[in-house]
Design an enzyme around this catalytic site. Structure first.
Site, mmCIF file in Angstrom:
data_model
loop_
_atom_site.group_PDB
_atom_site.id
_atom_site.type_symbol
_atom_site.label_atom_id
_atom_site.label_comp_id
_atom_site.label_asym_id
_atom_site.label_seq_id
_atom_site.Cartn_x
_atom_site.Cartn_y
_atom_site.Cartn_z
ATOM 1 N N LYS A 16 0.869 8.422 -5.653
ATOM 2 C CA LYS A 16 1.440 7.169 -6.195
ATOM 3 C C LYS A 16 2.208 7.427 -7.484
ATOM 4 C CE LYS A 16 -1.971 4.366 -3.780
ATOM 5 N NZ LYS A 16 -2.889 5.379 -3.241
HETATM 6 P P1 OMP Z 1 -10.862 4.167 2.568
HETATM 7 O O1 OMP Z 1 -10.955 2.753 2.084
HETATM 8 O O2 OMP Z 1 -12.027 5.019 2.166
HETATM 9 O O3 OMP Z 1 -10.517 4.266 4.027
HETATM 10 O O4 OMP Z 1 -9.654 4.849 1.742
HETATM 11 C C1 OMP Z 1 -8.374 4.311 1.690
HETATM 12 C C2 OMP Z 1 -7.412 5.327 1.081
HETATM 13 O O5 OMP Z 1 -6.097 4.777 1.144
HETATM 14 C C3 OMP Z 1 -7.648 5.646 -0.397
HETATM 15 O O6 OMP Z 1 -7.235 6.980 -0.641
HETATM 16 C C4 OMP Z 1 -6.764 4.683 -1.125
HETATM 17 O O7 OMP Z 1 -6.330 5.161 -2.371
HETATM 18 C C5 OMP Z 1 -5.560 4.589 -0.168
HETATM 19 N N1 OMP Z 1 -4.819 3.311 -0.200
HETATM 20 C C6 OMP Z 1 -5.462 2.104 -0.072
HETATM 21 O O8 OMP Z 1 -6.681 2.031 0.121
HETATM 22 N N2 OMP Z 1 -4.737 0.951 -0.168
HETATM 23 C C7 OMP Z 1 -3.391 0.948 -0.337
HETATM 24 O O9 OMP Z 1 -2.783 -0.119 -0.362
HETATM 25 C C8 OMP Z 1 -2.720 2.155 -0.446
HETATM 26 C C9 OMP Z 1 -3.412 3.335 -0.287
HETATM 27 C C10 OMP Z 1 -2.612 4.554 -0.108
HETATM 28 O O10 OMP Z 1 -1.503 4.615 -0.669
HETATM 29 O O11 OMP Z 1 -2.970 5.414 0.654
#
Ligand code: OMP
Length: 273
Positions: free
Chosen positions: A93
């Site tokens: 990001k």
């Molecule tokens: P879990 O919730 O464990 O499946 O992880 C989600 C992953 O996606 C994490 O690494 C977050 O930082 C990322 N993420 C989001 O959860 N929401 C977003 O809107 C964007 C991201 C991302 O850019 O990957």
């Protein structure tokens, strides 16, 4: 990796699964803590157990950077270990004034050799464009994120009723193309994903939020699907912490396989494979 190669992998594996490699030393199986590089060993076991099921891996840089130089070493080893034909997303990001963005891009594309990096659009065109100058590399631009705070800025409406995320989607299509840019669209924002697809018809979406954050795969597909599939659905905690103990990777595989099989069924129903 090119867009065509990514689509080929989706067809070949009958999967549009992205696995988030977000290793937390407080959660990984205890026996790995004795290893010289527990984070790499954890990731390696996950990659070995799922590489035929996933078309992408997404290490979130925060989980590595917090360990300083050792964390960067684990990240580099992890990215080097991922097979060439699997798309890699450095979830960092980033985004800064032009010359600084250029060095961020060098870090993620030339040093770490990731296929893509997540970029925040807030600082505008000169903060994003330097990432788009690398051949066969991608920007994954934050459009509509999955977190609660997404509404604080992303939903702000201008006088003519356009929301900020809609403006980001329209404007950024003047910078990148479906061949080198994707959009992050959270699986927790179903009420808007169809709108996003309407504005960005040909683009791939990286969709985090399935699994631990409660998003539904079926709804993501209902509103986000395009003619090329157009979706990479990410799950991190829901997969990587599915297992316990010495044989944790068996349960990790089962969790990944469950999602992949749902995806295979969807791809079949859509007559994509
Ligand atoms: P879990 O919730 O464990 O499946 O992880 C989600 C992953 O996606 C994490 O690494 C977050 O930082 C990322 N993420 C989001 O959860 N929401 C977003 O809107 C964007 C991201 C991302 O850019 O990957």
């Amino acid at each position: 990796m090119t867009r065509g190669e990514l689509i080929e992998q989706i067809k070949k594996k009958r999967s549009f699964l992205c696995i988030g490699l977000d290793p937390d030393l407080n959660k990984i199986p205890e026996h790995l803590l004795k290893e010289e590089d527990p984070i790499f060993e954890f990731n390696k076991a996950i990659i070995d157990a799922t590489k035929d099921l996933a078309v992408a891996y997404k290490p979130n840089i925060a989980f590595y950077e917090c360990h300083g130089a050792r964390g960067w070493e684990s990240l580099k080893k992890t990215l080097d270990y991922i097979p060439e034909d699997i798309f890699t997303i450095a979830d960092a990001k980033r985004g800064d004034i032009g010359n600084t963005s250029r060095y961020y891009a060098e870090t993620f594309f030339n040093y770490l050799k990731a296929d893509s990096v997540t970029v925040a659009p807030y600082m505008g065109s000169d903060s994003v464009l330097p990432f788009l100058e690398f051949e066969n590399k991608w920007v994954v631009l934050l459009a509509l994120t999955s977190n609660e705070g997404a509404k604080d800025f992303q939903m702000i409406e201008s006088i003519d009723g356009e929301k900020l995320f809609q403006r980001v989607l329209k404007c950024s299509q003047e910078w990148g193309t479906p061949e080198n840019m994707m959009f992050v669209v959270g699986a927790t924002r179903m009420e808007h994903i169809a709108e996003v697809r309407h504005i960005a018809k040909d683009y791939f979406f990286l969709v985090p939020g399935v699994g631990a954050q409660g998003g539904s795969l079926e709804e993501v597909v209902r509103y986000g699907w395009n003619k090329d599939c157009g979706l990479l659905v990410n799950s991190s905690r829901g997969i990587i912490y599915a297992g316990k103990g010495a044989n944790f990777s068996n349960q990790v595989r089962e969790a990944a396989k469950k999602l992949q099989q749902e995806m295979a069924e969807i791809l079949r129903e859509k007559k994509f494979v």
